[in-house]
Design an enzyme around this catalytic site. Structure first.
Site, PDB file in Angstrom:
ATOM      1  N   ALA A  65       0.862  -1.177   0.000  1.00  0.00           N
ATOM      2  CA  ALA A  65       0.000   0.000   0.000  1.00  0.00           C
ATOM      3  C   ALA A  65       0.903   1.233   0.000  1.00  0.00           C
ATOM      4  O   ALA A  65       2.051   1.175   0.466  1.00  0.00           O
ATOM      5  CB  ALA A  65      -0.888  -0.024   1.224  1.00  0.00           C
ATOM      6  N   GLY A 109       0.550  -5.112   0.864  1.00  0.00           N
ATOM      7  CA  GLY A 109      -0.633  -5.176   0.001  1.00  0.00           C
ATOM      8  C   GLY A 109      -0.334  -5.778  -1.357  1.00  0.00           C
ATOM      9  O   GLY A 109      -1.234  -6.320  -2.009  1.00  0.00           O
ATOM     10  N   GLU A 112      -0.532  -9.437  -0.844  1.00  0.00           N
ATOM     11  CA  GLU A 112      -1.945  -9.756  -0.587  1.00  0.00           C
ATOM     12  C   GLU A 112      -2.769  -9.683  -1.874  1.00  0.00           C
ATOM     13  O   GLU A 112      -3.671 -10.494  -2.084  1.00  0.00           O
ATOM     14  CB  GLU A 112      -2.489  -8.790   0.468  1.00  0.00           C
ATOM     15  CG  GLU A 112      -1.777  -8.988   1.806  1.00  0.00           C
ATOM     16  CD  GLU A 112      -2.120  -7.898   2.807  1.00  0.00           C
ATOM     17  OE1 GLU A 112      -1.755  -6.727   2.576  1.00  0.00           O
ATOM     18  OE2 GLU A 112      -2.765  -8.207   3.810  1.00  0.00           O
ATOM     19  N   GLU A 132       4.494  -5.183   7.053  1.00  0.00           N
ATOM     20  CA  GLU A 132       3.704  -4.127   7.711  1.00  0.00           C
ATOM     21  C   GLU A 132       4.117  -3.934   9.162  1.00  0.00           C
ATOM     22  O   GLU A 132       3.999  -2.838   9.721  1.00  0.00           O
ATOM     23  CB  GLU A 132       2.208  -4.459   7.660  1.00  0.00           C
ATOM     24  CG  GLU A 132       1.599  -4.386   6.270  1.00  0.00           C
ATOM     25  CD  GLU A 132       1.570  -5.697   5.513  1.00  0.00           C
ATOM     26  OE1 GLU A 132       2.397  -6.593   5.816  1.00  0.00           O
ATOM     27  OE2 GLU A 132       0.724  -5.826   4.606  1.00  0.00           O
TER      28      GLU A 132
HETATM   29  C1  HXC Z   1       5.070   4.420  -1.174  1.00  0.00           C
HETATM   30  C2  HXC Z   1       7.012   3.457  -1.945  1.00  0.00           C
HETATM   31  C3  HXC Z   1       6.644   2.212  -1.398  1.00  0.00           C
HETATM   32  C4  HXC Z   1       5.381   2.125  -0.711  1.00  0.00           C
HETATM   33  C5  HXC Z   1       8.558   1.984  -2.349  1.00  0.00           C
HETATM   34  N1  HXC Z   1       8.191   3.264  -2.523  1.00  0.00           N
HETATM   35  N2  HXC Z   1       7.625   1.314  -1.649  1.00  0.00           N
HETATM   36  N3  HXC Z   1       6.223   4.549  -1.840  1.00  0.00           N
HETATM   37  N4  HXC Z   1       4.643   3.250  -0.632  1.00  0.00           N
HETATM   38  N5  HXC Z   1       4.931   0.980  -0.196  1.00  0.00           N
HETATM   39  C6  HXC Z   1       8.936   4.322  -3.222  1.00  0.00           C
HETATM   40  C7  HXC Z   1      10.122   4.806  -2.409  1.00  0.00           C
HETATM   41  O1  HXC Z   1       9.707   5.750  -1.442  1.00  0.00           O
HETATM   42  C8  HXC Z   1      11.015   5.417  -3.481  1.00  0.00           C
HETATM   43  O2  HXC Z   1      10.481   6.673  -3.826  1.00  0.00           O
HETATM   44  C9  HXC Z   1      10.747   4.488  -4.680  1.00  0.00           C
HETATM   45  O3  HXC Z   1       9.496   3.818  -4.418  1.00  0.00           O
HETATM   46  C10 HXC Z   1      11.836   3.421  -4.824  1.00  0.00           C
HETATM   47  O4  HXC Z   1      11.950   2.740  -3.598  1.00  0.00           O
HETATM   48  P1  HXC Z   1      13.367   2.539  -2.842  1.00  0.00           P
HETATM   49  O5  HXC Z   1      13.062   2.272  -1.415  1.00  0.00           O
HETATM   50  O6  HXC Z   1      14.291   3.677  -3.155  1.00  0.00           O
HETATM   51  O7  HXC Z   1      13.889   1.230  -3.590  1.00  0.00           O
HETATM   52  P2  HXC Z   1      14.850   0.101  -3.005  1.00  0.00           P
HETATM   53  O8  HXC Z   1      15.963   0.699  -2.212  1.00  0.00           O
HETATM   54  O9  HXC Z   1      15.175  -0.764  -4.158  1.00  0.00           O
HETATM   55  O10 HXC Z   1      13.928  -0.733  -1.962  1.00  0.00           O
HETATM   56  C11 HXC Z   1      12.834  -1.445  -2.418  1.00  0.00           C
HETATM   57  C12 HXC Z   1      11.946  -1.886  -1.219  1.00  0.00           C
HETATM   58  C13 HXC Z   1      11.580  -0.627  -0.356  1.00  0.00           C
HETATM   59  C14 HXC Z   1      12.670  -2.893  -0.368  1.00  0.00           C
HETATM   60  C15 HXC Z   1      10.693  -2.518  -1.824  1.00  0.00           C
HETATM   61  O11 HXC Z   1      11.087   0.396  -1.248  1.00  0.00           O
HETATM   62  C16 HXC Z   1      10.562  -0.884   0.690  1.00  0.00           C
HETATM   63  O12 HXC Z   1      10.848  -1.440   1.747  1.00  0.00           O
HETATM   64  N6  HXC Z   1       9.296  -0.444   0.454  1.00  0.00           N
HETATM   65  C17 HXC Z   1       8.224  -0.503   1.419  1.00  0.00           C
HETATM   66  C18 HXC Z   1       7.721  -1.918   1.516  1.00  0.00           C
HETATM   67  C19 HXC Z   1       6.604  -2.015   2.562  1.00  0.00           C
HETATM   68  O13 HXC Z   1       6.814  -1.724   3.732  1.00  0.00           O
HETATM   69  N7  HXC Z   1       5.426  -2.438   2.135  1.00  0.00           N
HETATM   70  C20 HXC Z   1       4.260  -2.562   2.997  1.00  0.00           C
HETATM   71  C21 HXC Z   1       3.457  -1.295   2.935  1.00  0.00           C
HETATM   72  S1  HXC Z   1       2.106  -1.364   4.079  1.00  0.00           S
HETATM   73  P3  HXC Z   1      11.415   7.993  -3.795  1.00  0.00           P
HETATM   74  O14 HXC Z   1      10.453   9.085  -4.110  1.00  0.00           O
HETATM   75  O15 HXC Z   1      12.025   8.054  -2.455  1.00  0.00           O
HETATM   76  O16 HXC Z   1      12.423   7.730  -4.900  1.00  0.00           O
HETATM   77  C22 HXC Z   1       0.951  -2.270   3.320  1.00  0.00           C
HETATM   78  C23 HXC Z   1      -0.325  -2.412   4.100  1.00  0.00           C
HETATM   79  C24 HXC Z   1      -1.237  -3.400   3.438  1.00  0.00           C
HETATM   80  O17 HXC Z   1       1.120  -2.750   2.264  1.00  0.00           O
HETATM   81  C25 HXC Z   1      -2.591  -3.270   4.010  1.00  0.00           C
HETATM   82  C26 HXC Z   1      -3.649  -3.509   3.037  1.00  0.00           C
HETATM   83  C27 HXC Z   1      -3.437  -3.071   1.615  1.00  0.00           C
END
Ligand code: HXC
Length: 258
Positions: A65, A109, A112, A132
């Site tokens: 998400a 997400g 999921e 998460e």
């Molecule tokens: C918003 C995101 C994002 C996310 C990545 N980006 N994941 N933006 N929401 N979930 C953005 C980053 O901010 C960055 O933008 C760009 O995408 C590239 O990501 P990087 O982190 O620079 O890439 P990298 O170093 O290769 O790392 C990849 C990654 C990391 C390991 C996937 O991005 C990461 O940990 N993302 C979050 C994963 C996460 O926690 N997902 C769960 C979300 S909660 P900028 O602008 O900085 O370049 C969820 C709740 C579900 O999903 C509930 C129901 C739907």
């Protein structure tokens, strides 16, 4: 229809839907989820579509998400607005088969969403996770429920509590994905599986999908009864006559969805 965050192509009776927010690794924001729900609903209604493939980019199916969009939400926003509820319910009501073709990150997400599809084909570079917990929340659209049914309690707990990622080999070993293919071939392999499904009688495809899904919703006895009645009802179709006659006559069946 033109979309902002997804790309839809229809060819050979298969709708290919690509998540397309490369700047955010296909993070699921409200626009993307609304557009995806609309595109899936449209594909379900379109007579020219018999199977759907959902994919992302090589680097990310979806990294979860959209954290930027969620960060400031209150409990009232989330609960009162049923955050993600309507869209995920729409996806689970689609009657045509949906194959998730996952390359790169399928996190939170994203994982999921892939699990809400009917089966997952993974590229060798795929990484699945429910991170998460690192954000002070928990999975919200199936990460504690569907994942547990796919991989069992121990791995589901491990993934949800530590937030660690699972690679494609572990995902295949533990039953999360149906097959792993070389990364550059992911979309072509998924499309070829979809075309194979598209050749079948749509009535039996729908009945098979509905019956497998029923196994998640009910007891074994009730599920077996549901399956048996669905199987028996197939004998009311012309496609059953055609399928069996074609076998006996040693020719390809020509199904007409009747
Ligand atoms: C918003 C995101 C994002 C996310 C990545 N980006 N994941 N933006 N929401 N979930 C953005 C980053 O901010 C960055 O933008 C760009 O995408 C590239 O990501 P990087 O982190 O620079 O890439 P990298 O170093 O290769 O790392 C990849 C990654 C990391 C390991 C996937 O991005 C990461 O940990 N993302 C979050 C994963 C996460 O926690 N997902 C769960 C979300 S909660 P900028 O602008 O900085 O370049 C969820 C709740 C579900 O999903 C509930 C129901 C739907």
């Amino acid at each position: 229809m033109a979309y902002e965050t997804i790309i839809v192509e229809i060819e050979d009776e298969v709708a290919l839907i690509r998540l397309n927010r490369p700047e955010a690794l296909n993070a699921l924001n409200a626009t993307l989820l609304d557009e995806l729900s609309a595109a899936l609903t449209e594909a379900d209604r379109n007579d020219k579509v018999r199977c759907i493939v959902l994919t992302g980019s090589e680097k990310a199916f979806a990294a979860g998400a959209d954290i930027k969009e969620m960060a400031q939400k209150s409990f009232v926003d989330a609960y009162g607005g049923d955050l993600f509820g309507p869209q995920i319910d729409t996806i689970s009501r689609i009657r045509k088969p949906i194959i998730a073709a996952v390359s790169g990150y399928a996190l939170g997400g994203g994982c999921e969403l892939a699990m809400a599809c009917d089966f997952i084909i993974a590229a060798e570079n795929a990484k699945f996770g429910q991170p998460e917990i690192n954000l002070g929340v928990i999975a919200g659209i199936g990460g504690t429920q569907r994942l547990t049914r796919f991989v069992g309690k121990s791995k589901a707990m491990d993934m949800n509590l530590t937030g660690r990622f699972m690679d494609a080999a572990e995902a295949e070993r533990s039953g999360l994905v149906s097959r792993v293919v070389p990364t550059p071939k992911l979309v072509s392999e998924a499309l070829s599986a979809a075309r194979k499904i598209a050749e079948k009688s749509q009535i039996s495809v729908m009945a098979a999908k509905e019956s497998v899904n029923r196994s998640y919703e009910t007891t074994l006895r009730e599920g077996l009864l549901f399956e048996r009645r669905a199987f028996q009802s197939m004998f009311a179709t012309e496609d059953q006559k055609e399928g069996m006659a074609a076998f006996l006559e040693k020719r390809e069946a020509q199904f007409r969805d009747r």
